[in-house]
Design a protein around this motif. Structure first.
Motif, short mmCIF file in Angstrom:
data_model
loop_
_atom_site.label_atom_id
_atom_site.label_comp_id
_atom_site.label_asym_id
_atom_site.label_seq_id
_atom_site.Cartn_x
_atom_site.Cartn_y
_atom_site.Cartn_z
N SER A 91 -19.13 39.02 38.59
CA SER A 91 -19.71 39.90 37.58
C SER A 91 -19.29 39.42 36.20
N THR A 92 -20.00 39.93 35.20
CA THR A 92 -19.74 39.52 33.81
C THR A 92 -19.61 40.74 32.92
N ARG A 93 -18.90 40.56 31.83
CA ARG A 93 -18.85 41.58 30.78
C ARG A 93 -19.29 40.92 29.50
N SER A 94 -20.30 41.51 28.88
CA SER A 94 -20.81 40.97 27.61
C SER A 94 -19.91 41.39 26.46
N GLN A 95 -19.97 40.63 25.38
CA GLN A 95 -19.22 40.97 24.16
C GLN A 95 -19.53 42.41 23.77
N GLY A 96 -18.51 43.20 23.50
CA GLY A 96 -18.71 44.55 23.00
C GLY A 96 -19.10 45.59 24.05
N LYS A 97 -19.21 45.21 25.32
CA LYS A 97 -19.59 46.16 26.37
C LYS A 97 -18.35 46.63 27.11
N ASP A 98 -18.46 47.81 27.74
CA ASP A 98 -17.30 48.37 28.44
C ASP A 98 -17.50 48.44 29.95
N VAL A 99 -18.62 47.91 30.44
CA VAL A 99 -18.84 47.85 31.89
C VAL A 99 -19.22 46.42 32.28
N TYR A 122 -21.54 43.71 34.53
CA TYR A 122 -22.92 43.54 35.00
C TYR A 122 -22.99 42.32 35.90
N ILE A 123 -23.84 42.41 36.93
CA ILE A 123 -24.15 41.22 37.72
C ILE A 123 -24.90 40.26 36.80
N PRO A 124 -24.57 38.96 36.82
CA PRO A 124 -25.22 38.01 35.90
C PRO A 124 -26.74 38.00 36.05
N GLY A 125 -27.41 37.88 34.91
CA GLY A 125 -28.86 37.82 34.89
C GLY A 125 -29.38 38.37 33.58
N GLY A 126 -30.67 38.68 33.54
CA GLY A 126 -31.20 39.21 32.30
C GLY A 126 -32.68 39.50 32.38
N LYS A 127 -33.23 39.79 31.21
CA LYS A 127 -34.63 40.21 31.11
C LYS A 127 -35.58 39.02 31.20
N ARG A 128 -36.69 39.30 31.86
CA ARG A 128 -37.75 38.30 31.98
C ARG A 128 -38.43 38.12 30.61
N GLU A 134 -23.40 35.30 25.25
CA GLU A 134 -22.84 36.61 24.90
C GLU A 134 -21.77 37.08 25.90
N ILE A 135 -21.44 36.27 26.89
CA ILE A 135 -20.50 36.68 27.94
C ILE A 135 -19.06 36.53 27.46
N ARG A 153 -16.40 49.61 41.93
CA ARG A 153 -17.75 50.14 41.74
C ARG A 153 -17.88 51.00 40.48
N ASP A 154 -16.83 51.76 40.14
CA ASP A 154 -16.91 52.65 38.96
C ASP A 154 -16.86 51.89 37.64
N GLN A 155 -16.67 50.57 37.67
CA GLN A 155 -16.58 49.78 36.44
C GLN A 155 -17.87 49.02 36.13
N VAL A 156 -18.94 49.28 36.92
CA VAL A 156 -20.19 48.56 36.72
C VAL A 156 -21.30 49.52 36.32
#
Length: 133
Positions: free
Chosen positions: A20-28, A30-36, A100-101, A112-115
């Motif tokens: 999993s990854t955490r983006s800059q400035g985020k507090d949860v 995310y599974i790696p990936g993104g918007k189409r 941004e990771i 699980r509670d951290q995603v």
């Protein structure tokens, strides 16, 4: 307002843990990936996003659809959902935080509670399948 955010994600499991990854400035996490992007296929999005975020190359002919999951979008107004189409795939290179990771982590079902909400649905699916410990 109802809207759906269309995302593609890479499920990378190892010894019962998921990358999993955490983006800059985020507090949860995310599974790696993104918007189409317009005109992209699932595979196009997967290859581009994983290269941008982790600086690795997805092996296209190994991509396997795991499932498509929906939930409330984290950090968005009520009614905004995310649809996450997930794939496993072999890769070349060592995952490295890029773009941004801020952080790469290996999570278990206990985390699980951290995603994000959609990732919680995916964690449940993988746990029930015996893939995430």
């Amino acid at each position: 307002m109802t809207a759906t955010i269309d995302k593609i994600a890479w499920i990378h499991l190892d010894s019962g843990k998921i990358l999993s990854t955490r983006s800059q400035g985020k507090d949860v996490y995310y599974i790696p990936g993104g918007k189409r992007e317009e005109g992209e296929t699932d595979l196009d999005t997967l290859i581009r996003e994983i290269d941008e975020e982790l600086a690795i190359a997805i092996v296209p002919d190994t991509a396997t659809h795991v499932g498509t999951f929906r939930a409330q979008a984290h950090g968005h107004a009520a009614g905004v959902t995310v649809q996450m189409t997930c794939y496993t795939a072999d890769h070349r290179g060592e995952p490295t935080p890029s773009s941004e990771i801020a952080e790469l982590v290996w999570l278990t079902y206990a985390d699980r509670d951290q995603v994000s909400p959609v990732d919680q649905v995916i964690f449940d699916h993988l746990h029930q399948a015996g893939q995430l410990h």
